[in-house]
Structure formats: C-alpha cells, structure tokens
Design a protein around this motif. Structure first.
Motif, PDB file in Angstrom:
ATOM      1  N   ARG A  24       0.836  -1.200   0.000  1.00 38.65           N
ATOM      2  CA  ARG A  24       0.000   0.000   0.000  1.00 38.65           C
ATOM      3  C   ARG A  24       0.877   1.259   0.000  1.00 38.65           C
ATOM      4  NH1 ARG A  24      -5.180  -1.618   2.335  1.00 38.65           N
ATOM      5  NH2 ARG A  24      -4.977  -3.639   3.398  1.00 38.65           N
ATOM      6  N   ILE A  25       0.460   2.261  -0.749  1.00 35.48           N
ATOM      7  CA  ILE A  25       1.147   3.551  -0.753  1.00 35.48           C
ATOM      8  C   ILE A  25       0.109   4.637  -0.474  1.00 35.48           C
ATOM      9  CG2 ILE A  25       2.512   5.215  -2.068  1.00 35.48           C
ATOM     10  CD1 ILE A  25       3.605   2.922  -3.717  1.00 35.48           C
ATOM     11  N   PRO A  26      -0.025   5.078   0.776  1.00 36.70           N
ATOM     12  CA  PRO A  26      -0.971   6.166   1.071  1.00 36.70           C
ATOM     13  C   PRO A  26      -0.372   7.508   0.669  1.00 36.70           C
ATOM     14  CG  PRO A  26       0.083   5.390   3.086  1.00 36.70           C
ATOM     15  CD  PRO A  26       0.593   4.518   1.982  1.00 36.70           C
ATOM     16  N   LEU A  27      -1.135   8.294  -0.059  1.00 37.14           N
ATOM     17  CA  LEU A  27      -0.658   9.619  -0.462  1.00 37.14           C
ATOM     18  C   LEU A  27      -0.715  10.577   0.721  1.00 37.14           C
ATOM     19  CD1 LEU A  27      -2.241  10.159  -4.002  1.00 37.14           C
ATOM     20  CD2 LEU A  27      -0.104   9.021  -3.377  1.00 37.14           C
ATOM     21  N   THR A  28       0.284  11.415   0.825  1.00 34.50           N
ATOM     22  CA  THR A  28       0.281  12.458   1.845  1.00 34.50           C
ATOM     23  C   THR A  28      -0.599  13.614   1.386  1.00 34.50           C
ATOM     24  OG1 THR A  28       2.157  13.623   0.900  1.00 34.50           O
ATOM     25  CG2 THR A  28       2.650  11.824   2.436  1.00 34.50           C
ATOM     26  N   GLU A  29      -0.887  14.522   2.288  1.00 30.34           N
ATOM     27  CA  GLU A  29      -1.666  15.701   1.903  1.00 30.34           C
ATOM     28  C   GLU A  29      -0.924  16.508   0.848  1.00 30.34           C
ATOM     29  OE1 GLU A  29      -4.767  18.207   1.524  1.00 30.34           O
ATOM     30  OE2 GLU A  29      -4.693  16.254   2.536  1.00 30.34           O
ATOM     31  N   ALA A  30       0.394  16.553   0.943  1.00 28.79           N
ATOM     32  CA  ALA A  30       1.183  17.262  -0.073  1.00 28.79           C
ATOM     33  C   ALA A  30       1.029  16.594  -1.441  1.00 28.79           C
ATOM     34  CB  ALA A  30       2.651  17.301   0.347  1.00 28.79           C
ATOM     35  N   HIS A  31       1.030  15.259  -1.469  1.00 25.81           N
ATOM     36  CA  HIS A  31       0.833  14.547  -2.734  1.00 25.81           C
ATOM     37  C   HIS A  31      -0.547  14.845  -3.310  1.00 25.81           C
ATOM     38  CE1 HIS A  31       3.882  11.368  -1.194  1.00 25.81           C
ATOM     39  NE2 HIS A  31       4.499  12.295  -1.901  1.00 25.81           N
ATOM     40  N   ARG A  32      -1.562  14.862  -2.451  1.00 24.19           N
ATOM     41  CA  ARG A  32      -2.922  15.131  -2.902  1.00 24.19           C
ATOM     42  C   ARG A  32      -3.027  16.534  -3.501  1.00 24.19           C
ATOM     43  NH1 ARG A  32      -7.094  12.175  -0.564  1.00 24.19           N
ATOM     44  NH2 ARG A  32      -8.287  14.065  -0.084  1.00 24.19           N
ATOM     45  N   VAL A  70       0.494  -3.062  -6.740  1.00 25.32           N
ATOM     46  CA  VAL A  70       0.612  -1.941  -5.809  1.00 25.32           C
ATOM     47  C   VAL A  70      -0.766  -1.307  -5.675  1.00 25.32           C
ATOM     48  CG1 VAL A  70       1.582   0.368  -5.435  1.00 25.32           C
ATOM     49  CG2 VAL A  70       3.050  -1.445  -6.336  1.00 25.32           C
ATOM     50  N   LEU A  71      -1.098  -0.831  -4.478  1.00 24.49           N
ATOM     51  CA  LEU A  71      -2.322  -0.079  -4.260  1.00 24.49           C
ATOM     52  C   LEU A  71      -1.966   1.309  -3.743  1.00 24.49           C
ATOM     53  CD1 LEU A  71      -5.467  -0.142  -4.223  1.00 24.49           C
ATOM     54  CD2 LEU A  71      -5.282  -0.707  -1.784  1.00 24.49           C
ATOM     55  N   ILE A  72      -2.289   2.330  -4.531  1.00 30.93           N
ATOM     56  CA  ILE A  72      -2.131   3.720  -4.105  1.00 30.93           C
ATOM     57  C   ILE A  72      -3.441   4.160  -3.466  1.00 30.93           C
ATOM     58  CG2 ILE A  72      -1.839   6.091  -4.936  1.00 30.93           C
ATOM     59  CD1 ILE A  72       0.033   4.993  -7.055  1.00 30.93           C
ATOM     60  N   ASP A 260      -8.755   5.002  -4.245  1.00 30.41           N
ATOM     61  CA  ASP A 260      -7.785   3.907  -4.376  1.00 30.41           C
ATOM     62  C   ASP A 260      -7.457   3.701  -5.851  1.00 30.41           C
ATOM     63  OD1 ASP A 260      -7.816   3.493  -1.668  1.00 30.41           O
ATOM     64  OD2 ASP A 260      -8.967   1.626  -1.733  1.00 30.41           O
ATOM     65  N   MET A 261      -6.180   3.502  -6.155  1.00 28.44           N
ATOM     66  CA  MET A 261      -5.756   3.214  -7.518  1.00 28.44           C
ATOM     67  C   MET A 261      -4.877   1.977  -7.503  1.00 28.44           C
ATOM     68  SD  MET A 261      -4.282   5.816 -10.410  1.00 28.44           S
ATOM     69  CE  MET A 261      -4.331   5.356 -12.157  1.00 28.44           C
ATOM     70  N   GLN A 262      -5.387   0.925  -8.097  1.00 30.24           N
ATOM     71  CA  GLN A 262      -4.732  -0.381  -8.093  1.00 30.24           C
ATOM     72  C   GLN A 262      -3.967  -0.575  -9.398  1.00 30.24           C
ATOM     73  OE1 GLN A 262      -7.071  -3.998  -9.108  1.00 30.24           O
ATOM     74  NE2 GLN A 262      -6.751  -4.592  -6.983  1.00 30.24           N
ATOM     75  N   PHE A 263      -2.702  -1.020  -9.283  1.00 28.94           N
ATOM     76  CA  PHE A 263      -1.874  -1.348 -10.440  1.00 28.94           C
ATOM     77  C   PHE A 263      -1.508  -2.828 -10.378  1.00 28.94           C
ATOM     78  CE2 PHE A 263      -1.260   3.194 -10.004  1.00 28.94           C
ATOM     79  CZ  PHE A 263      -1.106   3.675 -11.299  1.00 28.94           C
ATOM     80  N   LEU A 264      -1.719  -3.553 -11.489  1.00 29.84           N
ATOM     81  CA  LEU A 264      -1.423  -4.987 -11.541  1.00 29.84           C
ATOM     82  C   LEU A 264      -0.613  -5.321 -12.789  1.00 29.84           C
ATOM     83  CD1 LEU A 264      -5.017  -6.384 -10.797  1.00 29.84           C
ATOM     84  CD2 LEU A 264      -3.226  -5.886  -9.123  1.00 29.84           C
ATOM     85  N   ASN A 265       0.394  -6.159 -12.623  1.00 28.20           N
ATOM     86  CA  ASN A 265       1.150  -6.704 -13.745  1.00 28.20           C
ATOM     87  C   ASN A 265       0.404  -7.940 -14.245  1.00 28.20           C
ATOM     88  OD1 ASN A 265       2.895  -8.212 -15.391  1.00 28.20           O
ATOM     89  ND2 ASN A 265       4.726  -7.559 -14.280  1.00 28.20           N
ATOM     90  N   ASN A 266      -0.167  -7.854 -15.449  1.00 27.60           N
ATOM     91  CA  ASN A 266      -0.993  -8.938 -15.965  1.00 27.60           C
ATOM     92  C   ASN A 266      -0.227 -10.216 -16.243  1.00 27.60           C
ATOM     93  OD1 ASN A 266      -3.786  -7.877 -16.278  1.00 27.60           O
ATOM     94  ND2 ASN A 266      -2.765  -6.338 -17.546  1.00 27.60           N
ATOM     95  N   HIS A 267       1.081 -10.144 -16.387  1.00 35.44           N
ATOM     96  CA  HIS A 267       1.869 -11.351 -16.658  1.00 35.44           C
ATOM     97  C   HIS A 267       1.961 -12.254 -15.433  1.00 35.44           C
ATOM     98  CE1 HIS A 267       3.088  -9.795 -20.548  1.00 35.44           C
ATOM     99  NE2 HIS A 267       3.483  -8.671 -19.972  1.00 35.44           N
ATOM    100  N   VAL A 268       1.948 -11.658 -14.237  1.00 34.08           N
ATOM    101  CA  VAL A 268       2.208 -12.448 -13.035  1.00 34.08           C
ATOM    102  C   VAL A 268       1.100 -12.354 -11.986  1.00 34.08           C
ATOM    103  CG1 VAL A 268       4.706 -12.328 -13.347  1.00 34.08           C
ATOM    104  CG2 VAL A 268       3.554 -10.572 -11.979  1.00 34.08           C
TER     105      VAL A 268
END
Length: 296
Positions: A24-32, A70-72, A260-268
């Motif tokens: 998990r990668i939580p965004l900070t307020e600065a990132h937002r 990864v889940l942002i 939430d933004m989920q990223f997946l590698n479809n190969h694995v």
C-alpha cells in the motif's frame, strides 16, 4: 514439454501478505495537493508531479521486478469532476507506463460501470456480475476507484506464478497443457473473428512465465461454431485453476474505496471481482476508471 517452477518475487501467497502494508502507498496531503494542482494546470499535456513522480517510478519497478501489484490510496477524487478524475488517472498512470488504447474505440481509458448487459456475452466492465480470475491483454492494468458499490464489488488478486508453480508440483501433466493452444472469445460478435487460439502460459524472455488466463472468456468461446468442446483434461485443468485461484492461501482481497488506484502486472497477477449491488441513484453508483499500460 517438461515445465519447471518459476522462482522470484512474483511468487507470493495472499495469506502471507493480508496483514502487511508493504503493498500500500498512502498519499500524503502534499501529494494530494500536487495531484489537484496538476489537474488544474493550464496545459493538457503537462501533469507535473515533482514529489509524487519518483514514487510512481518505484511503483513501475515493483510491478516489473517485484510482486507485480501496488495499491495507491488517497487520490482526491471527491474534490474533482468526472473529467478531472479522468485527467488525474491518465497523469498518474503515465508515470508508470505508456497508455494503451482500449477497444472498441481506441479510448485511453474505460469507464467501468454496470450497463445492465448480459454477463455471459458482454465485456467485464459492462455488468455487475462476478468475474472469474483473469488477466487483461496488456503489461499492466490500472483501476482508479471513483465510487464503490453499495455492496460487493470486492477486488481479489492471486500470484499467477504461485498458481503455476503449484500445478507444476502437484499436477505436472496439467501444467504442460497450459502451454498448448486454447480457444478464447473476444466477445466481439458471433462471427469467426471473435474466436482465436493461444496458450494460457508462455515463457518470457527473462525465463519467467506469463499467464494469460480468463475462464469466463474460455467458456464463452464454446459458443463458436468451429470451436471444439473442451477435452476432459482441459476441464480438469480449469477446475483445478479455479480451485487454486479461489483458495484463501493464494488470494488477497481488496475492498477498493474512493481514491484507491490499483496497479497490476498482468503477466504475473490474476484478478477477479465479486458481484455487486449498486445504489439506485445514478450519481452514487459504482464507477471505476480502467487504464491499460505497457512498460516495454
């Protein structure tokens, strides 16, 4: 052909990661604030993310050389219009890979919403039914949740490498079958162009395995006039794959919430979704944005 187990970080068990925050990668307020500033920038081409971009580059590394997912968390979708959510999704995704246009109209992103379509004939993004574990036909799939459903719609993933290796250990005869051609359905109509063959598993240039599985589309291919019925061995292989991908040892479930933004590698990685029930009001119904990426 004789097949062997594939080693590396792409092999993991959901039971071992369920209580971990490493994916998990939580965004900070600065990132937002950075995302919102980029969304409101005058230039449609520019999407500056001075402190978030390096983090997204590490996401790309994790997808291609690590676990494959990864889940942002915390993309500020509640502070954006639908069009701005689209821009944010594209801007974030372009830091991870190049956008792959999606059929049928070569759009840069797809709106995942229930249209009331028949789950047995429609594309997976058009209905609210359960989806079997599958992979999309690009290096990476990204999903930005704008709104979750009233109930259901849980996302689940498994390491296709771990499932592959389990078959190699326990049923090497069926594992070999994965490397032979199978009939697939594009669901583009009833003509012959909707049906094609390719193996479920292929050896990658680095010696790893790429798994392109989709039981819903394999089973619907049986409607093709020239598609032969499954053999007994194919039926047994699919039954075993379905049991393994739904085994709690392998499965990691995510309840995607707004932002939430989920990223997946479809190969694995294979992913699925439970059936869901929506709110009656259109403005509150489940809405995700899907993007396809290449990392080549």
């Amino acid at each position: 052909m004789a097949v062997a187990e594939v080693l590396g970080p792409g092999e993991w068990l959901g039971a071992e990661l369920r209580d971990s925050d490493t994916w998990r990668i939580p965004l900070t307020e600065a990132h937002r604030r950075e995302v919102l500033a980029a969304v409101h920038a005058d230039s449609e081409e520019s999407f500056p993310l001075p402190t978030l971009a390096p983090i997204l580059h590490r996401v790309r590394d994790e997808l291609t050389h690590g676990r494959g997912f990864v889940l942002i968390q915390g993309v500020p979708v509640a502070e954006m219009t639908e069009r701005q959510c689209e821009r944010a999704a594209l801007g974030l995704a372009r830091q991870v890979g190049a956008i792959v246009p999606q059929p049928p109209d070569a759009q840069p992103l797809m709106h995942v919403r229930d249209t009331g379509a028949d789950p047995s004939r429609a594309k997976s993004y058009q209905h609210s039914g359960r989806l079997g574990f599958h992979s999309d036909p690009t290096d990476v799939v990204a999903l930005l949740c704008v709104r979750p459903a009233r109930s259901g719609g849980l996302s689940a993933i498994v390491s296709s490498v771990a499932v592959h290796n389990e078959l190699v250990r326990t049923r090497p005869d069926l594992a070999e079958l994965l490397y032979q051609p199978w009939w697939h359905d594009r669901r583009t109509g009833d003509g012959p162009d909707s049906f094609y063959t390719k193996p479920i598993c292929a050896v990658r240039p680095d010696g790893g395995v790429s798994v392109a599985y989709g039981p819903d589309y394999l089973r619907s291919a049986q409607r093709g006039a020239t598609v032969p019925p499954f053999t007994a061995a194919q039926e047994e292989t699919m039954d075993l794959l379905d049991r393994l991908t739904n085994d709690t040892r392998f499965t990691l479930t995510m309840d995607l919430r707004a932002g939430d933004m989920q990223f997946l590698n479809n190969h694995v990685v294979l992913h699925s979704r439970t059936a869901y029930e929506d709110h009656p009001e259109p403005s509150r119904r489940r809405h995700l944005l899907r993007l396809w990426l290449t990392t080549a």
